[in-house]
Every structure is written in structure tokens, then in C-alpha cells.
Motif scaffolding. Structure first.
Motif, PDB file in Angstrom:
ATOM      1  N   SER A 153      89.146  25.493  97.146  1.00 33.44           N
ATOM      2  CA  SER A 153      88.189  24.954  98.121  1.00 33.44           C
ATOM      3  C   SER A 153      87.213  26.017  98.612  1.00 33.44           C
ATOM      4  O   SER A 153      87.341  26.545  99.728  1.00 33.44           O
ATOM      5  CB  SER A 153      88.929  24.326  99.308  1.00 33.44           C
ATOM      6  OG  SER A 153      89.803  23.304  98.879  1.00 33.44           O
ATOM      7  N   PRO A 154      86.220  26.351  97.813  1.00 38.51           N
ATOM      8  CA  PRO A 154      85.264  27.409  98.183  1.00 38.51           C
ATOM      9  C   PRO A 154      84.617  27.213  99.552  1.00 38.51           C
ATOM     10  O   PRO A 154      84.249  28.207 100.201  1.00 38.51           O
ATOM     11  CB  PRO A 154      84.217  27.344  97.061  1.00 38.51           C
ATOM     12  CG  PRO A 154      84.981  26.828  95.877  1.00 38.51           C
ATOM     13  CD  PRO A 154      85.964  25.838  96.441  1.00 38.51           C
ATOM     14  N   THR A 155      84.466  25.970 100.008  1.00 37.34           N
ATOM     15  CA  THR A 155      83.852  25.748 101.320  1.00 37.34           C
ATOM     16  C   THR A 155      84.693  26.313 102.457  1.00 37.34           C
ATOM     17  O   THR A 155      84.183  26.510 103.564  1.00 37.34           O
ATOM     18  CB  THR A 155      83.615  24.247 101.566  1.00 37.34           C
ATOM     19  OG1 THR A 155      84.860  23.542 101.424  1.00 37.34           O
ATOM     20  CG2 THR A 155      82.601  23.683 100.594  1.00 37.34           C
ATOM     21  N   ASN A 156      85.969  26.575 102.209  1.00 36.96           N
ATOM     22  CA  ASN A 156      86.842  27.151 103.233  1.00 36.96           C
ATOM     23  C   ASN A 156      86.831  28.673 103.234  1.00 36.96           C
ATOM     24  O   ASN A 156      87.513  29.294 104.046  1.00 36.96           O
ATOM     25  CB  ASN A 156      88.279  26.661 103.036  1.00 36.96           C
ATOM     26  CG  ASN A 156      88.424  25.167 103.263  1.00 36.96           C
ATOM     27  OD1 ASN A 156      87.633  24.559 103.982  1.00 36.96           O
ATOM     28  ND2 ASN A 156      89.424  24.563 102.651  1.00 36.96           N
ATOM     29  N   TRP A 157      86.069  29.259 102.310  1.00 37.57           N
ATOM     30  CA  TRP A 157      86.023  30.707 102.191  1.00 37.57           C
ATOM     31  C   TRP A 157      84.625  31.222 102.546  1.00 37.57           C
ATOM     32  O   TRP A 157      83.632  30.523 102.349  1.00 37.57           O
ATOM     33  CB  TRP A 157      86.356  31.130 100.759  1.00 37.57           C
ATOM     34  CG  TRP A 157      87.807  30.946 100.407  1.00 37.57           C
ATOM     35  CD1 TRP A 157      88.437  29.764 100.150  1.00 37.57           C
ATOM     36  CD2 TRP A 157      88.792  31.973 100.292  1.00 37.57           C
ATOM     37  NE1 TRP A 157      89.761  29.995  99.872  1.00 37.57           N
ATOM     38  CE2 TRP A 157      90.018  31.337  99.952  1.00 37.57           C
ATOM     39  CE3 TRP A 157      88.765  33.362 100.420  1.00 37.57           C
ATOM     40  CZ2 TRP A 157      91.194  32.044  99.754  1.00 37.57           C
ATOM     41  CZ3 TRP A 157      89.948  34.073 100.224  1.00 37.57           C
ATOM     42  CH2 TRP A 157      91.140  33.422  99.901  1.00 37.57           C
ATOM     43  N   ASN A 163      84.040  40.443  99.995  1.00 33.47           N
ATOM     44  CA  ASN A 163      84.968  40.337 101.123  1.00 33.47           C
ATOM     45  C   ASN A 163      86.183  39.495 100.753  1.00 33.47           C
ATOM     46  O   ASN A 163      87.319  39.796 101.153  1.00 33.47           O
ATOM     47  CB  ASN A 163      84.257  39.724 102.324  1.00 33.47           C
ATOM     48  CG  ASN A 163      83.246  40.673 102.954  1.00 33.47           C
ATOM     49  OD1 ASN A 163      83.252  41.874 102.674  1.00 33.47           O
ATOM     50  ND2 ASN A 163      82.370  40.140 103.784  1.00 33.47           N
ATOM     51  N   ASN A 164      85.957  38.438  99.989  1.00 32.22           N
ATOM     52  CA  ASN A 164      87.063  37.588  99.573  1.00 32.22           C
ATOM     53  C   ASN A 164      88.027  38.339  98.656  1.00 32.22           C
ATOM     54  O   ASN A 164      89.252  38.205  98.779  1.00 32.22           O
ATOM     55  CB  ASN A 164      86.530  36.344  98.859  1.00 32.22           C
ATOM     56  CG  ASN A 164      85.754  35.429  99.782  1.00 32.22           C
ATOM     57  OD1 ASN A 164      85.940  35.450 100.999  1.00 32.22           O
ATOM     58  ND2 ASN A 164      84.879  34.613  99.224  1.00 32.22           N
ATOM     59  N   VAL A 165      87.464  39.124  97.746  1.00 30.18           N
ATOM     60  CA  VAL A 165      88.298  39.932  96.848  1.00 30.18           C
ATOM     61  C   VAL A 165      89.142  40.915  97.651  1.00 30.18           C
ATOM     62  O   VAL A 165      90.345  41.082  97.397  1.00 30.18           O
ATOM     63  CB  VAL A 165      87.417  40.679  95.823  1.00 30.18           C
ATOM     64  CG1 VAL A 165      88.207  41.794  95.129  1.00 30.18           C
ATOM     65  CG2 VAL A 165      86.864  39.709  94.789  1.00 30.18           C
ATOM     66  N   ASN A 166      88.539  41.560  98.626  1.00 25.79           N
ATOM     67  CA  ASN A 166      89.279  42.512  99.452  1.00 25.79           C
ATOM     68  C   ASN A 166      90.392  41.829 100.239  1.00 25.79           C
ATOM     69  O   ASN A 166      91.492  42.375 100.395  1.00 25.79           O
ATOM     70  CB  ASN A 166      88.327  43.232 100.412  1.00 25.79           C
ATOM     71  CG  ASN A 166      87.383  44.174  99.695  1.00 25.79           C
ATOM     72  OD1 ASN A 166      87.677  44.653  98.596  1.00 25.79           O
ATOM     73  ND2 ASN A 166      86.231  44.437 100.300  1.00 25.79           N
ATOM     74  N   PHE A 167      90.096  40.622 100.729  1.00 27.42           N
ATOM     75  CA  PHE A 167      91.092  39.861 101.484  1.00 27.42           C
ATOM     76  C   PHE A 167      92.283  39.510 100.598  1.00 27.42           C
ATOM     77  O   PHE A 167      93.442  39.713 100.965  1.00 27.42           O
ATOM     78  CB  PHE A 167      90.442  38.590 102.037  1.00 27.42           C
ATOM     79  CG  PHE A 167      91.377  37.684 102.780  1.00 27.42           C
ATOM     80  CD1 PHE A 167      91.658  37.904 104.122  1.00 27.42           C
ATOM     81  CD2 PHE A 167      91.979  36.606 102.146  1.00 27.42           C
ATOM     82  CE1 PHE A 167      92.523  37.063 104.820  1.00 27.42           C
ATOM     83  CE2 PHE A 167      92.831  35.761 102.830  1.00 27.42           C
ATOM     84  CZ  PHE A 167      93.104  35.990 104.164  1.00 27.42           C
ATOM     85  N   THR A 195      85.513  34.400  94.150  1.00 23.25           N
ATOM     86  CA  THR A 195      85.633  35.838  93.863  1.00 23.25           C
ATOM     87  C   THR A 195      84.595  36.350  92.879  1.00 23.25           C
ATOM     88  O   THR A 195      84.632  37.524  92.500  1.00 23.25           O
ATOM     89  CB  THR A 195      87.026  36.163  93.287  1.00 23.25           C
ATOM     90  OG1 THR A 195      87.105  35.665  91.931  1.00 23.25           O
ATOM     91  CG2 THR A 195      88.131  35.551  94.128  1.00 23.25           C
ATOM     92  N   ASN A 196      83.688  35.488  92.445  1.00 22.16           N
ATOM     93  CA  ASN A 196      82.694  35.862  91.430  1.00 22.16           C
ATOM     94  C   ASN A 196      83.366  36.295  90.121  1.00 22.16           C
ATOM     95  O   ASN A 196      82.908  37.212  89.430  1.00 22.16           O
ATOM     96  CB  ASN A 196      81.772  36.963  91.948  1.00 22.16           C
ATOM     97  CG  ASN A 196      80.494  37.098  91.121  1.00 22.16           C
ATOM     98  OD1 ASN A 196      80.030  36.128  90.524  1.00 22.16           O
ATOM     99  ND2 ASN A 196      79.937  38.302  91.075  1.00 22.16           N
TER     100      ASN A 196
END
Length: 286
Positions: A153-157, A163-167, A195-196
Motif C-alpha cells: 500500500s504505497p499510499t501509506n508510506w 527514507n523508506n529504505v532506511n526505515f 523503495t524504488n
């Protein structure tokens, strides 16, 4: 006066009939599902095919489940259950319902895997959210051998892939410190959007991918890995979610398959120290 009363009763009867016809069953809503599949009325799932040599069946769920329901699940041909141990609501918190479900699954003779639906918008770092799971289950005598991280669900990220990768990496790193096996629950589209296409998460990280056309029986895809295409660092999956929002044994689940022979015996859930060991049943595709 009598005629007026009869007329009034007739009108009321019509109104009551109209009201009953307009009543709709409220949809099942699960915030962990992809957005377009959330509001679907759960249908009864088809039976598990008998004597299927290549794959074993599992379910994943985010609600508390009783021992009798899990015993029914075992009798229906399922071998494992994926239990949500982290609730993303608000800032995110340990899902205390998971404790009883894990214990009930063990008593029913089912393998148990733990997954977390993290809250990437929280003020808490990813590793702190995993710490909450570890501490919550350990305090109740449950040792975690693996954890699956939901990345859907990309809309929740947040929109920033770095930043997502680091998380995500902070969760993975902490899990490794605890000695856990790590898996990711995602899809080709979700992973690339969030995460691209991050491809250096590590070859030790397992993949649980979903491919569903919609909620309910009509949205199922084949219960096999035949539709898998490589993405990220993964060239082979360990688990596939092929159905969402279906009813088995009177509770709502998503349905999954994994390669037969890649799971430890449910008896291994308890070792000599008497503790329940959750996770580590799915060993990876062979």
C-alpha cells in the motif's frame, strides 16, 4: 376511524419492508490490505485441494482467533498461520492479540509465522517498532525466530524512497541483531513504488509476495509461484498470497501457499525449555 387505522398500518408495513430491503451487510475492512481490496464482503473460501504435493497452504490474519477455529483450520488442510504482531494504527503498537493466537496455533498443531505492519509515519524508528514486538512476546514466554515485514500500500508510506529504505533497513538490522530470520511481504509494484526497487536488502531476506486480482474468490490467482517475476534482490519466493478477504472456519483470512517441505514440524514450536517458539517455520523455497 377503522379505515384510517388500516391505512396507517398499511403505510407502516410498506415502510418497514422498504427499510429491510435497503439494509446492506457492512464490508470487511482491513487497513493492512491494499486500498482497492479493503471494502469487500468476505466469501467462503474454496476447499484446500487434497494431496497437493508441491505446495502447502497457510492463512494470514490480523484478528484474534480461538483454539477451536484454529483446530478447524488444521482439519481443513492448512499447515501454518501468519499472525500480525504489530498494529499500524496511530503511532503503531504491539498487537497484544497475537499472544493468544500464537498459543492457540501451537495447541492446534499449526506452524506460526509473525508479521508486522509497521507505521512508517510514526515518530518511532523502525527498529523501535520491532523492539516492541520482541519485548511484548518475550514477556509472555514466546521466543521469535523470524519476522516478516509488510511493505504494501504505497499510499501509506512517505514519498521519499530513500527514507523508506532506511526505515525498512533499521527493522532488518535489528532483527539480525536478535538472530531472527527476516522476510518481506510485498509485491513487484509495491516494492518498486515504496523503495524504488531497492535490491541490496540482502540475500538472506526471504520473500512473501502477493498477487491478487481483487478481494474474494473471484479475485484469486493460481495457488502456485508460476506467476512470479524477479524484482528487488529476489529471484525466487518463499510464500505467495493468492487470495484476500475470504472466510475459513467462520473467520476472515487471506490465503497463502508455500513450497511443501520448506517448513519445520509444528512440534518444533516448543523446545525443552518449555517456551513457545514462533516463526522460523518457513525456511525458504528449495
Amino acid at each position: 376511524m377503522l379505515l384510517k387505522s388500516v391505512a396507517l398500518l398499511s403505510v407502516l408495513a410498506v415502510l418497514c419492508h422498504s427499510a429491510s430491503v435497503s439494509v446492506k451487510v457492512l464490508p470487511f475492512v482491513d487497513s493492512s490490505l491494499p486500498v482497492k481490496f479493503r471494502e469487500v464482503i468476505a466469501e467462503a473460501a474454496p476447499r484446500v485441494p487434497p494431496n497437493l504435493a508441491s505446495y502447502a497452504f497457510a492463512v494470514d490474519l490480523s484478528v484474534p482467533v480461538s483454539l477451536s477455529q484454529l483446530q478447524c483450520l488444521k482439519q481443513a488442510g492448512y499447515s501454518a498461520v501468519f499472525v500480525r504482531a504489530y498494529n499500524p494504527a496511530g503511532q503503531g503498537s504491539f498487537d497484544t492479540n497475537s499472544c493468544n493466537t500464537i498459543q492457540n496455533a501451537y495447541n492446534a498443531g499449526l506452524g506460526t509465522e509473525i508479521y508486522m505492519t509497521p507505521q512508517p509515519a510514526s515518530s518511532k524508528q523502525g527498529y523501535q517498532q520491532l523492539d516492541e514486538i520482541y519485548q511484548g512476546l518475550t514477556a509472555r514466554g514466546i521466543t521469535i525466530r523470524s519476522v516478516w515485514i509488510q511493505v504494501t500500500s504505497p499510499t501509506n508510506w512517505p514519498s521519499n524512497a530513500n527514507n523508506n529504505v532506511n526505515f525498512i533497513n533499521s527493522i532488518v538490522s535489528r532483527a539480525r541483531q536478535y538472530g531472527m530470520t527476516v522476510g518481506i511481504y510485498t509485491s513487484y509494484y509495491d516494492w518498486n513504488q515504496i523503495t524504488n526497487g531497492w535490491s541490496s536488502i540482502g540475500n538472506d531476506v526471504l520473500l512473501w509476495y502477493w498477487n491478487v486480482l481483487g478481494g474474494g474468490v473471484n479475485g484469486e490467482t493460481p495457488a502456485s509461484f508460476a506467476d512470479f517475476r524477479a524484482f528487488g534482490c529476489w529471484t525466487t519466493p518463499s510464500v505467495k498470497q493468492f487470495a484476500q478477504v475470504e472466510q475459513v472456519c467462520q473467520f476472515t483470512v487471506n490465503r497463502d501457499v508455500y513450497a511443501a517441505g520448506t517448513m519445520l514440524k509444528a512440534a518444533d514450536a516448543v523446545e525443552e525449555d518449555g517456551k513457545i517458539y514462533a516463526g522460523g517455520f518457513i525456511q525458504g523455497s528449495q
